[in-house]
Each structure stands twice: as structure tokens, then as C-alpha cells.
Write a protein that holds these residues in place. Structure first.
Motif, PDB file in Angstrom:
ATOM      1  N   ALA A  34     -29.229  32.659-118.940  1.00 22.41           N
ATOM      2  CA  ALA A  34     -28.278  32.890-117.845  1.00 22.41           C
ATOM      3  C   ALA A  34     -27.064  33.599-118.437  1.00 22.41           C
ATOM      4  O   ALA A  34     -27.217  34.580-119.159  1.00 22.41           O
ATOM      5  CB  ALA A  34     -27.911  31.574-117.172  1.00 22.41           C
ATOM      6  N   SER A  35     -25.853  33.104-118.175  1.00 20.44           N
ATOM      7  CA  SER A  35     -24.643  33.777-118.658  1.00 20.44           C
ATOM      8  C   SER A  35     -23.427  32.953-118.268  1.00 20.44           C
ATOM      9  O   SER A  35     -23.472  32.155-117.321  1.00 20.44           O
ATOM     10  CB  SER A  35     -24.529  35.174-118.022  1.00 20.44           C
ATOM     11  N   ALA A  55     -24.008  38.350-111.671  1.00 18.01           N
ATOM     12  CA  ALA A  55     -23.459  36.999-111.678  1.00 18.01           C
ATOM     13  C   ALA A  55     -24.238  36.078-110.742  1.00 18.01           C
ATOM     14  O   ALA A  55     -24.510  34.917-111.073  1.00 18.01           O
ATOM     15  CB  ALA A  55     -21.986  37.032-111.282  1.00 18.01           C
ATOM     16  N   ALA A  56     -24.615  36.586-109.580  1.00 17.61           N
ATOM     17  CA  ALA A  56     -25.349  35.770-108.612  1.00 17.61           C
ATOM     18  C   ALA A  56     -26.715  35.363-109.153  1.00 17.61           C
ATOM     19  O   ALA A  56     -27.149  34.213-108.995  1.00 17.61           O
ATOM     20  CB  ALA A  56     -25.506  36.535-107.299  1.00 17.61           C
ATOM     21  N   ILE A 105     -30.193  31.213-111.876  1.00 15.38           N
ATOM     22  CA  ILE A 105     -31.007  30.768-113.005  1.00 15.38           C
ATOM     23  C   ILE A 105     -30.527  29.416-113.524  1.00 15.38           C
ATOM     24  O   ILE A 105     -31.337  28.567-113.924  1.00 15.38           O
ATOM     25  CB  ILE A 105     -31.004  31.838-114.117  1.00 15.38           C
ATOM     26  N   VAL A 106     -29.217  29.187-113.497  1.00 14.27           N
ATOM     27  CA  VAL A 106     -28.700  27.871-113.892  1.00 14.27           C
ATOM     28  C   VAL A 106     -29.269  26.799-112.976  1.00 14.27           C
ATOM     29  O   VAL A 106     -29.771  25.757-113.425  1.00 14.27           O
ATOM     30  CB  VAL A 106     -27.161  27.854-113.873  1.00 14.27           C
ATOM     31  N   GLN A 107     -29.212  27.036-111.660  1.00  8.51           N
ATOM     32  CA  GLN A 107     -29.717  26.052-110.707  1.00  8.51           C
ATOM     33  C   GLN A 107     -31.230  25.880-110.820  1.00  8.51           C
ATOM     34  O   GLN A 107     -31.751  24.765-110.771  1.00  8.51           O
ATOM     35  CB  GLN A 107     -29.341  26.475-109.284  1.00  8.51           C
ATOM     36  N   HIS A 152     -35.744  21.190-115.123  1.00  2.19           N
ATOM     37  CA  HIS A 152     -35.554  20.094-116.070  1.00  2.19           C
ATOM     38  C   HIS A 152     -35.897  18.754-115.420  1.00  2.19           C
ATOM     39  O   HIS A 152     -36.583  17.910-116.024  1.00  2.19           O
ATOM     40  CB  HIS A 152     -34.121  20.093-116.590  1.00  2.19           C
ATOM     41  N   LEU A 153     -35.419  18.554-114.199  1.00  3.37           N
ATOM     42  CA  LEU A 153     -35.719  17.304-113.494  1.00  3.37           C
ATOM     43  C   LEU A 153     -37.220  17.104-113.328  1.00  3.37           C
ATOM     44  O   LEU A 153     -37.730  15.988-113.458  1.00  3.37           O
ATOM     45  CB  LEU A 153     -35.054  17.312-112.112  1.00  3.37           C
ATOM     46  N   TYR A 154     -37.922  18.190-113.065  1.00  8.31           N
ATOM     47  CA  TYR A 154     -39.362  18.106-112.805  1.00  8.31           C
ATOM     48  C   TYR A 154     -40.190  18.027-114.080  1.00  8.31           C
ATOM     49  O   TYR A 154     -41.161  17.259-114.167  1.00  8.31           O
ATOM     50  CB  TYR A 154     -39.791  19.337-111.993  1.00  8.31           C
ATOM     51  N   LEU A 155     -39.804  18.818-115.089  1.00 12.30           N
ATOM     52  CA  LEU A 155     -40.673  18.979-116.258  1.00 12.30           C
ATOM     53  C   LEU A 155     -40.397  18.002-117.393  1.00 12.30           C
ATOM     54  O   LEU A 155     -41.329  17.651-118.135  1.00 12.30           O
ATOM     55  CB  LEU A 155     -40.535  20.412-116.793  1.00 12.30           C
TER      56      LEU A 155
END
Length: 276
Positions: A141-142, A157-158, A163-165, A171-174
Motif C-alpha cells: 500500500a502506501s 491514494a484511494a 488495499i489497507v482495508q 488477515h481476519l479470514y486467513l
């Protein structure tokens, strides 16, 4: 992951900058590397560098905007090395222009390459990683996806914020399934990303960075950070720890934060106008 020895890593955008540096860092720790890049010759050069240093790598041409690109990467990795353990989605391109001058086609181009390439990668590699019950994903991301410091590259930026979200959800899933996720948020790094600029849409404008407190890092430093983040299952990887202070400041009072940022910009604009 406890070790990178005898693992296979796929890195898109692997022929230069952060991708190239990460390829070398992972190879030094025993990983076999698929260096994927739209510049086939440059990808092969990086692979040759790794092989000459005693590692194992292959260079592959990859246009992440192509619907079949990741199927090809999967086939190459499995055919050449027999496994896929790390996938780094590292391609990012820029555009530049005032919001009312940027054409919709530029938004579409940036979203397709920066964001939908990660979606296409997930569609190919997630089923494999989930079925084997181990692996690691790195999404680049950035700082631009964490807080706003410019308005002349909003599509970039958008997509980086998205990508952060996306990475948080993954992460929650994997993670409960044995798969790590790292979101790399670089600040200023000496890369050639500016080469993707098609030119400025609308009037010329001064490029603004995240702040003077963030020095420009060399890619090799970031490559080492990525390798260590994989080994330690680190989710959020900032290249500069000082960014935490900015994020805490914003979270404390978001309205005040954005108001002060706007006032600072107006002050600088006034100074530039008077100087001119």
C-alpha cells in the motif's frame, strides 16, 4: 512463517525498487523467487543476480492488468519450484492532476492496475494457500493510503487505502487458517514509480510529500523490513515508525487534523504566490 528456507515466493513488480530488494532479501534467507514484472528483460536480470549469488530464481514477464497473468505465474512457480508459499502484490502506478482535470479513464487505469490486480491475485492464489494451510501474502500500500497529504494523485491514494482495508479483512479470514498477511505501507523510498506517470492532467502543480520528518529510504532497507515482517507474521509494516504519531494525531480529532492540514496548505500556497 518460522523460516523462508525452501519456500517459493512470487513478487510482482519484482524487477526494480522495493520488489527487487525484497526478492534479494528473501533469496538470501533461502527462498526460491519468481520475479514477475512487465519488463521481462529486467525481471530476468534480477533472477540472474540471485542465481549468481547462489540462490534460485526465475524471471517472468507479467502484466498484472491481464486477466490471465496470475494463472501463468502460478503455473511457472509450480512447474519450476513445486510450491507457492509467499505472494507479494507489489505493483503500483501513479497518475497526477487536479481532481477536476483527471479523466475517468485515468481512474479506471489506476484502479485496474493497483487494486484489481490484487483481487485477481487473490482469486488465483488464495484457494491454493487455504488448501495447503500455510503461506504468507504481502500487499504493498502506501502512506498515501493511511493519511492524506496531497490531492494531485487521488486515484493512487484511494487504491492504496483500499488495499489497507482489503488486507485487514484478509488477515481476519486467513490468519486462523495458518496464512499470514502483511500490508506494506512505504513512506518515501527511492524507486522508479514516477516512470509510470503519463504526464500531468491540467495545470502544473507542486508535488507534496508526507512530511519532512520522513527521510527517503533506499529499497534495500525496505526489502529487509519485508523479509522480517514475513518471518514474524507482522501485519502492518511501516517503513518509518514516525508515521504512528501522525495517525494518532488524526485519530484524536480527525476534524481538527484535516482543518489544520488545509490551513497549512493555504499558507504555503500564499507564500508561493507572493514569491512568484
Amino acid at each position: 512463517m518460522e523460516s523462508l528456507t525452501d519456500t517459493t515466493a512470487i513478487i510482482t513488480g519484482g524487477a526494480s525498487g522495493i520488489g527487487r530488494a525484497t526478492a534479494h532479501s528473501l533469496a538470501r534467507r533461502g527462498a526460491r523467487v519468481v520475479v514477475a514484472d512487465i519488463d521481462a528483460d529486467a525481471a530476468e536480470v534480477v533472477a540472474m543476480e540471485i542465481n549468481q549469488e547462489g540462490g534460485h530464481a526465475v524471471g517472468v514477464r507479467c502484466d498484472v492488468a491481464d486477466e490471465t497473468a496470475f494463472d501463468n505465474l502460478k503455473a511457472v512457480a509450480l512447474d519450476r519450484f513445486g510450491s507457492i508459499d509467499v505472494v507479494m502484490n507489489n505493483v503500483g502506478v501513479l497518475t497526477r492532476g487536479l481532481p477536476d482535470h483527471l479523466p475517468v479513464t485515468e481512474w479506471q487505469r489506476i484502479i485496474n492496475i493497483n487494486l484489481l490486480s490484487v483481487v485477481r491475485s487473490n482469486a488465483v492464489f488464495l484457494p491454493l494457500l487455504v488448501s495447503q494451510g500455510h503461506g504468507h501474502i504481502v500487499n504493498t500500500a502506501s502512506f498515501a493510503g493511511l493519511f492524506t497529504y496531497s490531492y494531485d494523485r487521488l486515484p493512487y491514494a484511494a487504491t492504496k487505502a483500499a488495499i489497507v482495508q482489503l488486507s485487514e479483512g484478509l488477515h481476519l479470514y486467513l490468519r486462523p487458517q495458518g496464512i499470514g498477511v502483511t500490508v506494506l505501507c512505504p513512506g518515501p523510498v527511492a524507486t522508479n514509480i514516477a516512470a509510470s506517470l503519463p504526464g500531468t492532467f491540467g495545470p502544473e502543480i507542486a508535488t507534496r510529500g508526507p512530511g519532512e520528518q520522513f527521510p527517503v529510504l533506499m529499497p534495500d532497507v525496505v526489502g529487509e523490513q519485508v523479509a522480517e515482517a514475513i518471518l514474524h507474521n507482522t501485519f502492518m509494516l511501516y517503513t518509518h515508525d514516525q508515521v504512528r504519531d501522525v495517525l494518532v494525531e488524526r485519530a484524536s480529532d480527525w476534524n481538527d487534523f484535516i482543518t489544520r492540514r488545509t490551513d497549512q496548505f493555504l499558507t504555503r500556497l500564499s507564500l508561493v504566490t507572493r514569491t512568484d
